[in-house]
Design an enzyme around this catalytic site. Sequence first.
Site, PDB file in Angstrom:
ATOM      1  N   LYS A   1     100.823 -37.137  -1.485  1.00 56.55           N
ATOM      2  CA  LYS A   1      99.616 -36.845  -0.720  1.00 56.55           C
ATOM      3  C   LYS A   1      98.518 -37.854  -1.069  1.00 56.55           C
ATOM      4  CE  LYS A   1     100.347 -31.839  -0.445  1.00 56.55           C
ATOM      5  NZ  LYS A   1     100.405 -31.732   1.023  1.00 56.55           N
TER       6      LYS A   1
ATOM      7  N   ARG B   1     109.341 -25.980   4.466  1.00 64.21           N
ATOM      8  CA  ARG B   1     110.383 -25.535   5.407  1.00 64.21           C
ATOM      9  C   ARG B   1     111.774 -25.617   4.783  1.00 64.21           C
ATOM     10  NH1 ARG B   1     108.428 -29.907   9.659  1.00 64.21           N
ATOM     11  NH2 ARG B   1     106.527 -29.311   8.560  1.00 64.21           N
TER      12      ARG B   1
END
Length: 510
Positions: A284, A358
Site C-alpha cells: 500500500k 477475497r
Amino acid sequence: MTALTLSTAAAPGLRADAIVIGVAKGAGGPSVAPGAEAVDKAYDGRLAAVLETLGASGSEGEVTKLPAPAGFKAPVVVAVGLGAEPEKDAGFDAEALRRAAGAAARALVGAKKAAFALPVAEAVDAGVVAEGVLLGAYSFDAYKESAKETKAAKGNGKAPLAEAALLGGKPRDKAYKAAIERAAAVAEELNRARDLVNTPPNDLNPEAFAAVAQAAAKEHGIKVQVLDEKALTKGGYGGILGVGAGSASGPRLVKLSYTSPKAKKSLAFVGKGITYDSGGISLKPAGHNETMKCDMAGAAAVFAAVVSAARLGLEVNVTGWLALAENMPSGSATRPGDVLRMYSGKTVEVLNTDAEGRLVLADALWAASQEKPDAIIDVATLTGAMMLALGSRTYGIMANDDAFRSAVHEAAEESGEPAWPMPLPEHLRKGMDSPTADIANMGERMGGGLVAGLFLREFVGEGITWAHLDIAGPAFNEGGPFGYTPKGGTGTAVRTLVRVAERVALGDLG
C-alpha cells in the site's frame, strides 16, 4: 460497561448527576419531547424558550446543558436534539432515539449516574435508548495511562458514564426487561468487537484473535474449532495460507458453532479477519497503512454476532467462520502472478496481493457451504471502491438472491445501520478470466466492489442463498465521534447479523 436500570421515579426527585431530555426541531423552533413533562413544568412551561435562547434548535445530536430548576436533586439538565418533530400521533424514529441517547452518554463522560427522560412509549423504545446509551458510553483506553494518573496529569482521564436510569420504563414488565437485556447483550458484544478492531496489530495477530474467540466460546457454551497452519495445509486451504505466507504470524481459520435445540433453520456468518494489511508485495502507498489494523472488522462482527445469538438464546443455529491472516511482504510472501489452489479446488491467479480479503473469504465460504446452511452472509472491509460508491457511513449489500438481499437490507434498516443494495452485473465477471488459472483475483477497475462480490460468489456452494456485506466505509471512523459512534472501530454489521438471526428464528426473513 455502563449499568442500566429501569425507573418509575419522577425526574425532580431522582438523585443523579444529570437529567437527559429530548428536544425536537419544530417549525417554530425547538419543542420539548415527551418524557420531559416534569422538567418542563419546573421551568414554568418555558423550557423550549430557554433552550432557544441558549442557541438550541433540536437538531439531531445537538447537546445543550443548563442548570436544573430549584428543587431538583440533579444539578444539570442535558437537552439532546432528536431532529425533526414527528407528525401528529407518530413517534420518534428509533434511530433518532438511539443516536440522541448515544450523544448524551458521550457528553456525560465522568458522570456517575444520569437519568434519561427521553420518549419511551413502549418496550422497544426503552431497548433502543438503552442500546444508544451503552454504545455511546464506549471508550477504548487499554493502552493509555490509568484513568487516575491521566486525570491528575492532563485533566482528561474521566471514565465513561457509570450508570443510566431509564425513566418511563416499567421495571416489572417482561417486555421492558427483555428489551433492556437484549440491548445489554448485543451492546456488550458489539463493544467487544470495537475493542478487537482498535487493538494494535502487534497484540492482535491471528493466533491471539483465535484465543479470544476460544475464551468467549467456553464462557457462552459455543463449540469452537481452530485450524492452525498445519491443519490448513493438510486441508488444502490455499487462499488463507497464500495470504498469510509472508507473515511471521501464521494464519488461522476459526469455526464457532452455536446450536439451539429448537432451531429449524441454520445460518453461516463468514468474516474477513486480516489482522494487519500491508498490501503484501503489492504494498500500500504511504498514508494508507495507518488504520489497517481494522481489516479484521468483518471477523470481529461475525464473532460478536455469534456470541450475541448464544447469549440471547435465539432459536436458530448460527455458525461463524473467522478467516484470520496477516498480509505482509517478505521473501516467503505470495507474489503477483502466483497461482493458488483454493479449498474448493479452483485455482486463482493472484494479480494483486492487496486483493487478499477475497482469497481468505473464498476458502471460508467454501468451508461454510459444505455444511449446507439455509443461508450464508459474509462480512468484510473488502474494497475502497465501495467507499467511493457509498461513502464512509453506508455499507453495500450484494447477493445471489434479490429477495434475500432485500431482507438483509430490511434487517440493517431495522437495526439502524445504513446500508444499500448493490447489483452483481454479469458482464463484469469476464474481466476476471485468467489465461493461467480458473479465475484471477482482479477484474475491471471500475465497479471494483461489484467485481469482488462476483469473485466471492464463485466460492458459494450451489443452491445456497448468500449475501455479501462490504463494510469498508463504516467499519472504522477516522473522523470525530457522532451519535453513539466513536472514533475508531464502530462494530458495524453486528446488529444487522443479530437482527437477521432473530428474524430467521421467528420465521419471517422471506
